[in-house]
Design a protein around this motif. Structure first.
Motif, PDB file in Angstrom:
ATOM      1  N   LEU A   1       0.823  -1.211   0.000  1.00  0.00           N
ATOM      2  CA  LEU A   1       0.000   0.000   0.000  1.00  0.00           C
ATOM      3  C   LEU A   1       0.852   1.253   0.000  1.00  0.00           C
ATOM      4  O   LEU A   1       0.586   2.210  -0.699  1.00  0.00           O
ATOM      5  N   LYS A   2       1.922   1.227   0.806  1.00  0.00           N
ATOM      6  CA  LYS A   2       2.733   2.450   0.886  1.00  0.00           C
ATOM      7  C   LYS A   2       3.389   2.748  -0.463  1.00  0.00           C
ATOM      8  O   LYS A   2       3.528   3.918  -0.841  1.00  0.00           O
ATOM      9  N   ASP A   3       3.754   1.707  -1.207  1.00  0.00           N
ATOM     10  CA  ASP A   3       4.362   1.939  -2.524  1.00  0.00           C
ATOM     11  C   ASP A   3       3.325   2.469  -3.512  1.00  0.00           C
ATOM     12  O   ASP A   3       3.618   3.331  -4.342  1.00  0.00           O
ATOM     13  N   LEU A   4       2.116   1.935  -3.390  1.00  0.00           N
ATOM     14  CA  LEU A   4       1.035   2.383  -4.270  1.00  0.00           C
ATOM     15  C   LEU A   4       0.787   3.882  -4.066  1.00  0.00           C
ATOM     16  O   LEU A   4       0.712   4.659  -5.023  1.00  0.00           O
ATOM     17  N   PHE A   5       0.699   4.284  -2.800  1.00  0.00           N
ATOM     18  CA  PHE A   5       0.457   5.700  -2.518  1.00  0.00           C
ATOM     19  C   PHE A   5       1.659   6.555  -2.928  1.00  0.00           C
ATOM     20  O   PHE A   5       1.497   7.639  -3.482  1.00  0.00           O
TER      21      PHE A   5
END
Ligand code: ARG
Length: 577
Positions: free
Chosen positions: A396-400
């Motif tokens: 998720l953090k990479d997506l954001f």
């Protein structure tokens, strides 16, 4: 148009009582029969009178004609009977005046069904498993869960958001073994969850290799892991200290993602918290004669309800996922006395919830029907499926981070101040992903396309935020809020007022179906109505002062509802983009 629909139902009910007799049909019954015809030339609200035929013992045509003659209301320009339909056409100006005035006087309360007062709902959502990746599969539980919390808060409920961290289980045995063999304190402090996941993936692969290289599929590493977990359960200090550390490192990282999304939890009581609360429930199950021994394990037989057995204790006496959920539900009922407990997870867990909800019922807890499971479909990204055990996942953090970086590139030319650029990019980038995700019915499997999510001209988050910023800049330019006057309004203005008036019923539908996407789609409807109005009707330069006042008021009402609606789907509404 909820208020109008309700008023209409009341008017019809009175006319029915007058023309056909008292107590034949209630306003509520009539309300549920009213429709918004897709073809607006027929009317804005319609009553298909065949639905009344049975109760009133007349033909639809007769009913429609009698009612059309009996009803009078100034918010309708005409009420006509056509082929058994009773059609209501709205007097646009009168209607728009009432709606926009109502929005402006109620402010951020407009749209709230106000039916949660005095009631408590606990929401169990996000709940990642410590030391396993917090990946795109968790996007659903995190944003659907939080949006449901915001919707309930909006309706006046007391809400308790619970992050039921997966902070207990055999994965910690594996992690302890892996850490002792390959781990390094410094690396983990620096690298966070990623490093823990690497260790976890490494030991899983090693276990697989061991199992594949022997005939009997034995793995010494798996045995060692089980042993370390047992030690942890028995309170071994060294293992407890490692476990606490793994949890802290993971949580610190999840917090960063929650912060970006503006999410705060009221409780982080994870699975481990319930360890000492399970024996009492297991005992109760036993006392009620619900436990059966099956191949050494303790189970509840659910055959009568067409479900597989619910596992309570493994052969070695250790507890399982359902056991913990039962104990947690009982604890939460005592702690919060909830009227509703919502669990948001992937649809793969639907059976698990159906099973333990049934067990809670069999145990005699009369609140079993207050437990609600809200499932959602799977997510893939740009066509690629997700694998969990192998470490090949989209975090998720990479997506954001990716979304934020891309927005920064696009917005750089407009913002010279780096800090301001970062702030805007975070609001727009994160919002784009949330909006894209929450545009779909939650049960639909979605394929995430980054390009589509970030586009400014599709039905996207950036487009919605941009429209909101546009209302802000209009209001700033005119420097006042405006009031609805009696200046006659054109179709686009009336159309906008109609869309404004739909907000309350969309909110109610989103709550009733646990479906935030209803709000997302409403935002798109409202943006479309507003933009049509904006392109055709000059606001700041309108020469007719009365009309100008009404237009400003319509813009202010749009601004108010967009801000509320964006908030309800976990999005920020920046004044400028
Ligand atoms: N930790 C679980 C997972 O990631 C989700 C927990 C859902 N909540 C619950 N009460 N079972 O699959």
């Amino acid at each position: 148009m909820l208020t109008l629909k309700k008023n209409t139902a009341r008017l019809i009910a009175d006319a029915v009582a007058g023309g056909f007799g008292e107590d034949l049909l209630s306003a509520e019954e009539i309300f549920s029969m009213l429709e918004y015809p897709p073809d607006k030339t027929m009317g804005d609200i319609a009553l298909p009178c065949f639905r009344l035929s049975k109760s009133l013992r007349r033909s639809p045509v007769q009913i429609a004609e009698t009612l059309a003659a009996a009803i009078k209301c100034e918010e309708f320009s005409s009420i006509t009977a056509v082929n058994g339909y009773l059609n209501f056409k709205i007097d646009g100006t009168a209607f728009a005046r009432r709606v926009a005035s109502e929005v402006l006087s109620l402010g951020d309360k407009y749209g709230s069904p106000m039916n949660g007062e005095g009631k408590t709902v606990v929401l169990d959502y996000s709940s990642p498993n410590v030391a396993k990746p917090f990946h795109i599969g968790h996007l659903g539980t995190t944003v659907i869960g939080h949006s449901l919390k915001l919707l309930h808060e909006f309706a006046g409920y007391r809400c308790v958001g619970i992050n039921y961290l997966g902070d207990w289980g055999t994965q910690f045995g594996k992690l302890i073994v892996a850490y002792k063999m390959w781990g390094d304190k410094e690396t983990i402090e620096q690298g966070g969850v990623d490093e823990l996941v690497k260790l976890y993936v490494k030991i899983n692969n090693a276990i697989k290799d061991e199992e594949e290289s022997t005939e009997d599929k034995k793995s010494p590493l798996a045995d060692a892991s089980r042993l370390e977990f047992k030690k942890l359960e028995e309170g071994n200090e060294e293992n407890l200290a490692l476990w606490r550390w793994f949890v802290r490192v993971s949580l610190e990282e999840y917090q960063k993602t929650y912060e970006l999304l503006g999410i705060e939890f009221d409780s982080y009581k994870g699975e481990s918290f319930y360890t000492d609360k399970m024996p009492a429930q297991v005992q109760l199950l036993r006392d009620k004669g619900l436990l059966e021994i099956d191949d050494g394990a303790s189970i509840v037989n659910l055959e009568k309800w067409n479900m597989p057995v619910c596992l309570i204790l493994k052969r070695d006496g250790s507890t399982l996922y359902p056991t913990r959920d039962i104990a947690a539900a009982v604890y939460r009922k005592n702690e919060y006395n909830f009227d509703k407990a919502i669990y948001v997870t992937a649809a793969q867990q639907s059976l698990h919830f159906a099973q333990w909800f049934k067990v809670v019922e069999l145990m005699g807890y009369d609140w079993h029907d207050q437990l609600v499971h809200v499932p959602y479909g799977t997510v893939s990204i740009n066509g690629a499926k997700l694998a969990t055990r192998t470490g090949n996942v989209i975090l998720l953090k990479d997506l954001f981070a990716e979304a934020i970086a891309r927005v920064k590139e696009i917005a750089r030319e407009k913002h010279s101040d780096e800090a301001e650029l970062q702030q805007i990019a975070e609001k727009v980038g994160v919002g784009a992903i949330v909006f894209y995700y929450l545009s779909n019915n939650r049960m639909r499997d979605i394929n995430f396309m980054m390009e589509d999510a970030l586009s400014f001209d599709g039905n996207t988050g950036p487009y919605a935020q941009y429209t909101y910023a546009r209302t802000c800049s209009v209001l700033e330019k005119v420097g006042r809020e405006g009031v609805m006057t009696d200046a006659p309004l054109n179709d686009l203005e009336v159309e906008l007022a109609k869309t404004l008036s739909l907000f309350p019923e969309r909110v109610s539908a989103a709550l009733a179906d646990s479906e935030p996407s209803v709000v997302t789609r409403y935002i798109l409807d409202l943006c479309a109505s507003f933009n049509r109005f904006y392109h055709d009707c000059s606001i700041a330069n309108c020469e007719d002062e009365k009309l100008k006042d009404s237009r400003i008021a319509l813009t202010a009402a749009t601004n108010q509802i967009l801000r509320t609606a964006l908030h309800l789907i976990c999005m920020q509404s920046p004044d400028k983009i």
